[in-house]
Design a protein around this motif. Structure first.
Motif, mmCIF file in Angstrom:
data_model
loop_
_atom_site.group_PDB
_atom_site.id
_atom_site.type_symbol
_atom_site.label_atom_id
_atom_site.label_comp_id
_atom_site.label_asym_id
_atom_site.label_seq_id
_atom_site.Cartn_x
_atom_site.Cartn_y
_atom_site.Cartn_z
ATOM 1 N N UNK A 1 0.845 -1.205 0.000
ATOM 2 C CA UNK A 1 0.000 0.000 0.000
ATOM 3 C C UNK A 1 0.874 1.247 0.000
ATOM 4 N N UNK A 2 0.646 2.151 -0.908
ATOM 5 C CA UNK A 2 1.450 3.364 -1.018
ATOM 6 C C UNK A 2 1.090 4.358 0.067
ATOM 7 N N UNK A 3 2.132 5.010 0.623
ATOM 8 C CA UNK A 3 1.908 6.058 1.628
ATOM 9 C C UNK A 3 2.542 7.366 1.170
ATOM 10 N N UNK A 4 2.697 7.527 -0.147
ATOM 11 C CA UNK A 4 3.296 8.745 -0.670
ATOM 12 C C UNK A 4 2.497 9.961 -0.225
ATOM 13 N N UNK A 5 3.123 10.970 0.390
ATOM 14 C CA UNK A 5 2.392 12.112 0.919
ATOM 15 C C UNK A 5 1.802 12.972 -0.187
ATOM 16 N N UNK A 6 0.765 13.734 0.171
ATOM 17 C CA UNK A 6 0.143 14.643 -0.787
ATOM 18 C C UNK A 6 1.100 15.770 -1.143
ATOM 19 N N UNK A 26 11.366 -0.313 3.474
ATOM 20 C CA UNK A 26 10.835 1.033 3.296
ATOM 21 C C UNK A 26 11.642 1.805 2.263
ATOM 22 N N UNK A 27 12.968 1.662 2.301
ATOM 23 C CA UNK A 27 13.811 2.370 1.334
ATOM 24 C C UNK A 27 13.498 1.924 -0.091
ATOM 25 N N UNK A 28 13.299 0.631 -0.267
ATOM 26 C CA UNK A 28 12.953 0.111 -1.590
ATOM 27 C C UNK A 28 11.621 0.686 -2.051
ATOM 28 N N UNK A 29 10.652 0.717 -1.140
ATOM 29 C CA UNK A 29 9.327 1.230 -1.506
ATOM 30 C C UNK A 29 9.390 2.701 -1.899
ATOM 31 N N UNK A 30 10.120 3.499 -1.131
ATOM 32 C CA UNK A 30 10.224 4.926 -1.438
ATOM 33 C C UNK A 30 10.854 5.131 -2.806
ATOM 34 N N UNK A 31 11.908 4.395 -3.108
ATOM 35 C CA UNK A 31 12.563 4.538 -4.397
ATOM 36 C C UNK A 31 11.638 4.103 -5.539
ATOM 37 N N UNK A 32 10.738 3.194 -5.257
ATOM 38 C CA UNK A 32 9.767 2.771 -6.269
ATOM 39 C C UNK A 32 8.678 3.817 -6.485
ATOM 40 N N UNK A 33 8.429 4.664 -5.491
ATOM 41 C CA UNK A 33 7.293 5.587 -5.550
ATOM 42 C C UNK A 33 7.657 7.011 -5.983
ATOM 43 N N UNK A 47 23.261 0.046 -10.401
ATOM 44 C CA UNK A 47 23.420 -1.359 -10.008
ATOM 45 C C UNK A 47 22.419 -1.718 -8.909
ATOM 46 N N UNK A 48 22.279 -0.819 -7.931
ATOM 47 C CA UNK A 48 21.332 -1.046 -6.835
ATOM 48 C C UNK A 48 19.902 -1.103 -7.352
ATOM 49 N N UNK A 49 19.536 -0.165 -8.193
ATOM 50 C CA UNK A 49 18.175 -0.127 -8.720
ATOM 51 C C UNK A 49 17.870 -1.366 -9.560
ATOM 52 N N UNK A 50 18.821 -1.804 -10.330
ATOM 53 C CA UNK A 50 18.626 -3.008 -11.138
ATOM 54 C C UNK A 50 18.425 -4.227 -10.251
ATOM 55 N N UNK A 51 19.181 -4.299 -9.164
ATOM 56 C CA UNK A 51 19.062 -5.432 -8.237
ATOM 57 C C UNK A 51 17.658 -5.525 -7.658
ATOM 58 N N UNK A 52 17.070 -4.361 -7.353
ATOM 59 C CA UNK A 52 15.732 -4.338 -6.751
ATOM 60 C C UNK A 52 14.632 -4.067 -7.782
ATOM 61 N N UNK A 53 14.993 -4.134 -9.059
ATOM 62 C CA UNK A 53 14.037 -3.975 -10.159
ATOM 63 C C UNK A 53 13.249 -2.666 -10.048
ATOM 64 N N UNK A 54 13.988 -1.597 -9.779
ATOM 65 C CA UNK A 54 13.397 -0.263 -9.676
ATOM 66 C C UNK A 54 13.723 0.512 -10.947
ATOM 67 N N UNK A 55 12.711 0.996 -11.594
ATOM 68 C CA UNK A 55 12.899 1.762 -12.824
ATOM 69 C C UNK A 55 12.332 3.166 -12.631
ATOM 70 N N UNK A 56 13.231 4.098 -12.332
ATOM 71 C CA UNK A 56 12.850 5.485 -12.108
ATOM 72 C C UNK A 56 13.878 6.403 -12.765
ATOM 73 N N UNK A 83 11.139 13.618 -4.659
ATOM 74 C CA UNK A 83 12.508 13.301 -5.060
ATOM 75 C C UNK A 83 13.210 12.545 -3.944
ATOM 76 N N UNK A 84 13.980 11.522 -4.327
ATOM 77 C CA UNK A 84 14.826 10.792 -3.381
ATOM 78 C C UNK A 84 16.284 11.119 -3.666
ATOM 79 N N UNK A 85 17.041 11.372 -2.616
ATOM 80 C CA UNK A 85 18.481 11.601 -2.728
ATOM 81 C C UNK A 85 19.204 10.409 -2.123
ATOM 82 N N UNK A 86 20.128 9.831 -2.880
ATOM 83 C CA UNK A 86 20.937 8.729 -2.364
ATOM 84 C C UNK A 86 22.409 9.056 -2.597
ATOM 85 N N UNK A 87 23.280 8.488 -1.777
ATOM 86 C CA UNK A 87 24.710 8.573 -2.017
ATOM 87 C C UNK A 87 25.185 7.202 -2.500
#
Length: 235
Positions: A1-6, A26-33, A47-56, A83-87
Motif C-alpha cells: 500500500x502506497x503512503x506517498x504524501x500529498x 521502506x527504502x525500496x518502496x520509497x525509491x519505487x514511488x 546497479x542497486x536499482x537493477x538489483x531491486x528492479x526499480x525503474x525510475x 525526489x529521493x536523494x541517495x549517495x
C-alpha cells in the motif's frame, strides 16, 4: 500500500555500504514511488536499482555540481515532484553531498524526510571496543590546510573519535595521531564493512601504524580512536 504524501517531499534514502541485503523494505518502496532519484554516481546507484528492479528517472547530484543544481531540484520539488536523494553508500549528507539540498528545501518549506538505515561509522564504533556512551564524528581530516591544527585541537578530546579515511592515507594519519597524541592511544581500524573481506583490527595507534605499513590496506576505512582519558581509564 502506497503512503506517498500529498505534499512534495525530499527523501534522504540510505543505501547499503556493501552488502545489498542491508537495504530496508521502506527504502525500496520509497525509491519505487518517487518521481525522480538523485544519485552521487548514477552508475553505482544503477546497479542497486537493477538489483531491486526499480525503474525510475535517475539524475546526477554530487559534490562537483550540487551548488549549480540545488535550486533546480528545489524548483522541481515546488512543482509537486517527490525526489529521493541517495549517495553511493550509506546515508546522504554524512561526508557526502546532501546538506545544501536539505537546507534549501527547508527554506522553501518543502517537506524533508530522512529514512533510517546504513551508515559506516555506527558499526565501526560499536565494534571497536572503545567507549560508545559519548563520541564525536569528525569525518575526513583536512588533507593539507588546517590538518595539524585540527589534530592538535582534538588532542584534548575526551570522547571517542570517529574518522573516515582513505587506504592510501591511513598510515600517514595513524602516524601523525600517534606523534601528536601518544603512541599508546587505543584505536580500531574497520575496513570493508559488511563486505566479504570485512576486518576490524584493534590496538594502539603505533601498533596499527606498524601493521598497515607492513600490510597496505584496501577498501573503505573507518578509524575509531579513544579519547584522551581512554589510556588510563579504558572504561
Amino acid at each position: 500500500m502506497s503512503t506517498t504524501p500529498v505534499s512534495p517531499t525530499l527523501y534522504l534514502v540510505p543505501t547499503p555500504i556493501g552488502n545489498l541485503e542491508d537495504m530496508t523494505y521502506r527504502a525500496v518502496r520509497i525509491l519505487q514511488e518517487v518521481d525522480l532519484i538523485l544519485a552521487e554516481d548514477t552508475r553505482t546507484t544503477g546497479v542497486l536499482l537493477k538489483h531491486y528492479q526499480i525503474q525510475k528517472p535517475l539524475q546526477s547530484y554530487h559534490i562537483h555540481n550540487e551548488h549549480q543544481l540545488v535550486r533546480q531540484w528545489v524548483a522541481r520539488l515546488l512543482q509537486g515532484k517527490n525526489i529521493a536523494l541517495v549517495s553511493d553508500a550509506g546515508t546522504p549528507a554524512i561526508s557526502d553531498p546532501g546538506f545544501l539540498l536539505v537546507r534549501e528545501a527547508l527554506k522553501a518549506d518543502v517537506r524533508v524526510e530522512c529514512l533510517p538505515g546504513a551508515t559506516a561509522f555506527v558499526p565501526a564504533l560499536v565494534n571497536s571496543g572503545l567507549p560508545t556512551d559519548k563520541f564525536v564524528f569528525e569525518g575526513f581530516l583536512p588533507h593539507k590546510k588546517g590538518r595539524q591544527t585540527r589534530i592538535q585541537l582534538l588532542a584534548a578530546e575526551t570522547r571517542t573519535m570517529v574518522f573516515y579515511e582513505s587506504p592510501h592515507r591511513l598510515v600517514k594519519t595513524l602516524s601523525q595521531l600517534a606523534e601528536a597524541w601518544g603512541e599508546g592511544r587505543p584505536a580500531a581500524v574497520a575496513r570493508e564493512l559488511t563486505k566479504l573481506y570485512e576486518e576490524t583490527r584493534r590496538g594502539t595507534l603505533a601498533e596499527l601504524a606498524q601493521h598497515y605499513t607492513e600490510h597496505p590496506p584496501k577498501g573503505e576505512i573507518v578509524l575509531v580512536v579513544g579519547g584522551v582519558d581512554s589510556v588510563s581509564n579504558p572504561e
